[in-house]
Design a protein around this motif. Structure first.
Motif, mmCIF file in Angstrom:
data_model
loop_
_atom_site.group_PDB
_atom_site.id
_atom_site.type_symbol
_atom_site.label_atom_id
_atom_site.label_comp_id
_atom_site.label_asym_id
_atom_site.label_seq_id
_atom_site.Cartn_x
_atom_site.Cartn_y
_atom_site.Cartn_z
ATOM 1 N N VAL A 73 0.348 -17.701 -8.413
ATOM 2 C CA VAL A 73 1.375 -17.284 -7.448
ATOM 3 C C VAL A 73 0.946 -15.980 -6.777
ATOM 4 O O VAL A 73 1.084 -15.812 -5.554
ATOM 5 C CB VAL A 73 2.746 -17.116 -8.146
ATOM 6 N N ASN A 74 0.423 -15.045 -7.577
ATOM 7 C CA ASN A 74 -0.061 -13.783 -7.013
ATOM 8 C C ASN A 74 -1.062 -14.025 -5.890
ATOM 9 O O ASN A 74 -0.972 -13.451 -4.804
ATOM 10 C CB ASN A 74 -0.739 -12.937 -8.099
ATOM 11 N N LYS A 75 -2.047 -14.883 -6.189
ATOM 12 C CA LYS A 75 -3.154 -15.076 -5.253
ATOM 13 C C LYS A 75 -2.748 -15.868 -4.013
ATOM 14 O O LYS A 75 -3.080 -15.476 -2.882
ATOM 15 C CB LYS A 75 -4.308 -15.794 -5.968
ATOM 16 N N ILE A 76 -2.045 -16.983 -4.219
ATOM 17 C CA ILE A 76 -1.804 -17.897 -3.106
ATOM 18 C C ILE A 76 -0.507 -17.593 -2.365
ATOM 19 O O ILE A 76 -0.449 -17.682 -1.135
ATOM 20 C CB ILE A 76 -1.814 -19.360 -3.612
ATOM 21 N N CYS A 77 0.537 -17.228 -3.078
ATOM 22 C CA CYS A 77 1.847 -17.028 -2.437
ATOM 23 C C CYS A 77 2.094 -15.589 -1.992
ATOM 24 O O CYS A 77 2.943 -15.366 -1.122
ATOM 25 C CB CYS A 77 2.966 -17.463 -3.392
ATOM 26 N N ILE A 78 1.405 -14.627 -2.598
ATOM 27 C CA ILE A 78 1.646 -13.218 -2.242
ATOM 28 C C ILE A 78 0.447 -12.629 -1.501
ATOM 29 O O ILE A 78 0.556 -12.210 -0.344
ATOM 30 C CB ILE A 78 1.962 -12.385 -3.508
ATOM 31 N N ILE A 79 -0.715 -12.612 -2.163
ATOM 32 C CA ILE A 79 -1.868 -11.913 -1.601
ATOM 33 C C ILE A 79 -2.430 -12.624 -0.377
ATOM 34 O O ILE A 79 -2.734 -11.981 0.639
ATOM 35 C CB ILE A 79 -2.962 -11.749 -2.677
ATOM 36 N N ILE A 82 -0.291 -12.213 2.904
ATOM 37 C CA ILE A 82 -0.293 -10.799 3.300
ATOM 38 C C ILE A 82 -1.662 -10.399 3.841
ATOM 39 O O ILE A 82 -1.772 -9.730 4.881
ATOM 40 C CB ILE A 82 0.106 -9.903 2.116
ATOM 41 N N ALA A 83 -2.729 -10.830 3.146
ATOM 42 C CA ALA A 83 -4.083 -10.480 3.573
ATOM 43 C C ALA A 83 -4.389 -11.072 4.948
ATOM 44 O O ALA A 83 -4.965 -10.391 5.817
ATOM 45 C CB ALA A 83 -5.100 -10.977 2.553
ATOM 46 N N LEU A 84 -4.015 -12.334 5.177
ATOM 47 C CA LEU A 84 -4.284 -12.968 6.468
ATOM 48 C C LEU A 84 -3.488 -12.305 7.595
ATOM 49 O O LEU A 84 -4.005 -12.104 8.702
ATOM 50 C CB LEU A 84 -3.965 -14.464 6.399
ATOM 51 N N ILE A 85 -2.241 -11.968 7.306
ATOM 52 C CA ILE A 85 -1.417 -11.302 8.329
ATOM 53 C C ILE A 85 -1.979 -9.919 8.655
ATOM 54 O O ILE A 85 -2.100 -9.522 9.820
ATOM 55 C CB ILE A 85 0.047 -11.195 7.859
ATOM 56 N N LEU A 86 -2.351 -9.185 7.598
ATOM 57 C CA LEU A 86 -2.863 -7.833 7.818
ATOM 58 C C LEU A 86 -4.187 -7.839 8.575
ATOM 59 O O LEU A 86 -4.428 -6.962 9.426
ATOM 60 C CB LEU A 86 -3.025 -7.104 6.492
ATOM 61 N N THR A 87 -5.058 -8.821 8.288
ATOM 62 C CA THR A 87 -6.328 -8.878 9.022
ATOM 63 C C THR A 87 -6.095 -9.155 10.502
ATOM 64 O O THR A 87 -6.908 -8.768 11.346
ATOM 65 C CB THR A 87 -7.247 -9.969 8.450
ATOM 66 N N ALA A 93 -4.714 -1.416 7.183
ATOM 67 C CA ALA A 93 -3.799 -1.227 6.047
ATOM 68 C C ALA A 93 -4.355 -1.762 4.741
ATOM 69 O O ALA A 93 -3.852 -1.421 3.665
ATOM 70 C CB ALA A 93 -2.452 -1.892 6.344
ATOM 71 N N LEU A 94 -5.383 -2.604 4.801
ATOM 72 C CA LEU A 94 -5.898 -3.221 3.576
ATOM 73 C C LEU A 94 -6.453 -2.179 2.605
ATOM 74 O O LEU A 94 -6.211 -2.247 1.396
ATOM 75 C CB LEU A 94 -6.977 -4.251 3.921
ATOM 76 N N THR A 95 -7.200 -1.211 3.130
ATOM 77 C CA THR A 95 -7.809 -0.201 2.249
ATOM 78 C C THR A 95 -6.765 0.658 1.531
ATOM 79 O O THR A 95 -6.842 0.822 0.299
ATOM 80 C CB THR A 95 -8.781 0.681 3.048
ATOM 81 N N PRO A 96 -5.755 1.209 2.228
ATOM 82 C CA PRO A 96 -4.730 1.981 1.506
ATOM 83 C C PRO A 96 -3.976 1.161 0.459
ATOM 84 O O PRO A 96 -3.650 1.673 -0.621
ATOM 85 C CB PRO A 96 -3.781 2.445 2.623
ATOM 86 N N ILE A 97 -3.706 -0.112 0.774
ATOM 87 C CA ILE A 97 -3.014 -0.966 -0.198
ATOM 88 C C ILE A 97 -3.869 -1.160 -1.439
ATOM 89 O O ILE A 97 -3.385 -1.070 -2.576
ATOM 90 C CB ILE A 97 -2.648 -2.323 0.444
ATOM 91 N N LEU A 98 -5.161 -1.418 -1.233
ATOM 92 C CA LEU A 98 -6.063 -1.572 -2.376
ATOM 93 C C LEU A 98 -6.134 -0.282 -3.186
ATOM 94 O O LEU A 98 -6.206 -0.309 -4.416
ATOM 95 C CB LEU A 98 -7.463 -1.945 -1.888
ATOM 96 N N MET A 99 -6.110 0.861 -2.517
ATOM 97 C CA MET A 99 -6.178 2.137 -3.227
ATOM 98 C C MET A 99 -4.940 2.372 -4.084
ATOM 99 O O MET A 99 -5.034 2.979 -5.162
ATOM 100 C CB MET A 99 -6.375 3.281 -2.235
ATOM 101 N N CYS A 100 -3.789 1.890 -3.632
ATOM 102 C CA CYS A 100 -2.589 1.962 -4.483
ATOM 103 C C CYS A 100 -2.807 1.170 -5.766
ATOM 104 O O CYS A 100 -2.419 1.604 -6.862
ATOM 105 C CB CYS A 100 -1.377 1.420 -3.726
ATOM 106 N N ILE A 151 -10.143 -9.152 -5.939
ATOM 107 C CA ILE A 151 -10.964 -10.359 -5.811
ATOM 108 C C ILE A 151 -10.771 -10.997 -4.436
ATOM 109 O O ILE A 151 -11.739 -11.363 -3.752
ATOM 110 C CB ILE A 151 -10.607 -11.369 -6.919
ATOM 111 N N MET A 152 -9.521 -11.130 -4.004
ATOM 112 C CA MET A 152 -9.227 -11.813 -2.752
ATOM 113 C C MET A 152 -9.702 -10.994 -1.547
ATOM 114 O O MET A 152 -10.205 -11.554 -0.569
ATOM 115 C CB MET A 152 -7.736 -12.103 -2.650
ATOM 116 N N VAL A 153 -9.559 -9.671 -1.607
ATOM 117 C CA VAL A 153 -10.000 -8.842 -0.484
ATOM 118 C C VAL A 153 -11.519 -8.832 -0.380
ATOM 119 O O VAL A 153 -12.082 -8.888 0.723
ATOM 120 C CB VAL A 153 -9.436 -7.416 -0.603
#
Length: 303
Positions: A73-79, A82-87, A93-100, A151-153
């Motif tokens: 669920v984390n990988k397919i329904c959440i990440i 969000i990753a596709l929209i952010l790209t 925004a991807l780098t700051p989110i990963l840093m959190c 992993i996904m990023v």
């Protein structure tokens, strides 16, 4: 009509060949991106077994299964979405989110180190075993979210120039393969002692000796994996922070690590990897220790 039917069949065959080629491309890309993320996958495998420490044998596999479902669920329904929209709309925004996520992993790793050094273990305030299990699973899925995001990023960066459909296909395949691989290995590890016990009660003398060896060795193996998991959180967290700071313009820490790597390059890739890993671990521990100190000094509500 026959000519029309033949033309239709030709079109269907062409579409099928095109789809098959796309599937092959997705599989190839997924294999390559999974290899790029292999370090984090190993960390994920090392971290996960610690979540079933102290759990009764009958509940080990059900808990691993619950965590695996949460990981998917984390990988397919959440990440993934969000990753596709952010790209598409806010790639910055991807780098700051990963840093959190890196901050969270560093904090968790530092907490474990403190428990190890001080000999203190957090006591659960839950009153029932079922509630303890729910808390354990939630904590495992939260930690998995951070590692899964990494992993996904990493995988997404490898297909950044492809179409959105190719990105989605590759990430879905990576999510499935990584989740099955990680939690399949975890399930095997946590049940190895039961397999050894079964072998020790049946079969020939060799099988019994091997079974007894498994039973006696597994506590030490799981304890070792728990240590690896603790240090893996610090390593991955520190690496995320160092790389993220470099991408955001604060180059000095990452360049310092790179200079240390340069000094040991003549000793081979293993030496440079060891230097980078140790520096990331120390940095993660330092940052995590600061966060843990702040958190423990924050006023808490007494019940």
């Amino acid at each position: 009509m026959a000519g029309g039917l033949a033309a239709l069949l030709d079109d269907v065959a062409l579409i099928a060949r095109h789809a098959a080629a796309n599937i092959d491309d997705v599989a190839t890309q997924a294999t390559q991106t999974s290899a790029k993320a292999a370090g984090v996958v190993i960390d994920d495998t090392a971290v996960a077994p610690r979540f079933v420490e102290g759990v009764t044998p009958a509940r080990e596999i059900p808990i691993v299964w619950r965590i695996a479902k949460g990981s998917m669920v984390n990988k397919i329904c959440i990440i993934l979405p969000i990753a596709l929209i952010l790209t598409a709309v806010a790639p910055w925004a991807l780098t700051p989110i990963l840093m959190c996520g890196g901050l969270y992993l560093s904090f968790e790793g530092a907490e474990k180190v403190w428990e190890l050094v001080s000999g203190q273990q957090e006591e659960s305030e839950d009153e029932t075993g079922a509630k303890d299990e729910d808390t354990l699973v939630r904590g495992a899925i939260t930690t998995d979210l951070i590692l899964s995001a990494e992993i996904m990023v990493i995988s997404l960066n490898e297909v950044a120039s492809d179409s959105i459909w190719m990105k989605a296909g590759v990430l879905i395949m990576v999510a499935i393969v990584v989740t099955l691989g990680v939690y399949g290995a975890v399930g095997l590890l946590v049940k190895m002692d039961d397999m050894g016990l079964a072998l020790s009660k049946r079969g020939g003398a060799g099988a019994k000796a091997f079974g007894r060896g498994l039973v006696s060795a597994m506590p030490r193996v799981l304890n070792t994996i728990s240590f690896i998991g603790m240090f893996a959180m610090l390593w991955v967290g520190g690496h995320i922070l160092l790389k993220g700071m470099d991408e955001l313009g604060l180059h000095a820490p990452f360049e310092f690590v790179h200079s240390l790597e340069h000094h040991v390059e003549r000793f081979g890739g293993a030496a440079t990897w060891t230097v980078e890993t140790l520096c990331s671990l120390v940095f993660g521990l330092a940052v995590g220790a600061v966060i843990a100190t702040v958190v423990h000094f924050l006023p808490t509500k007494k019940h």
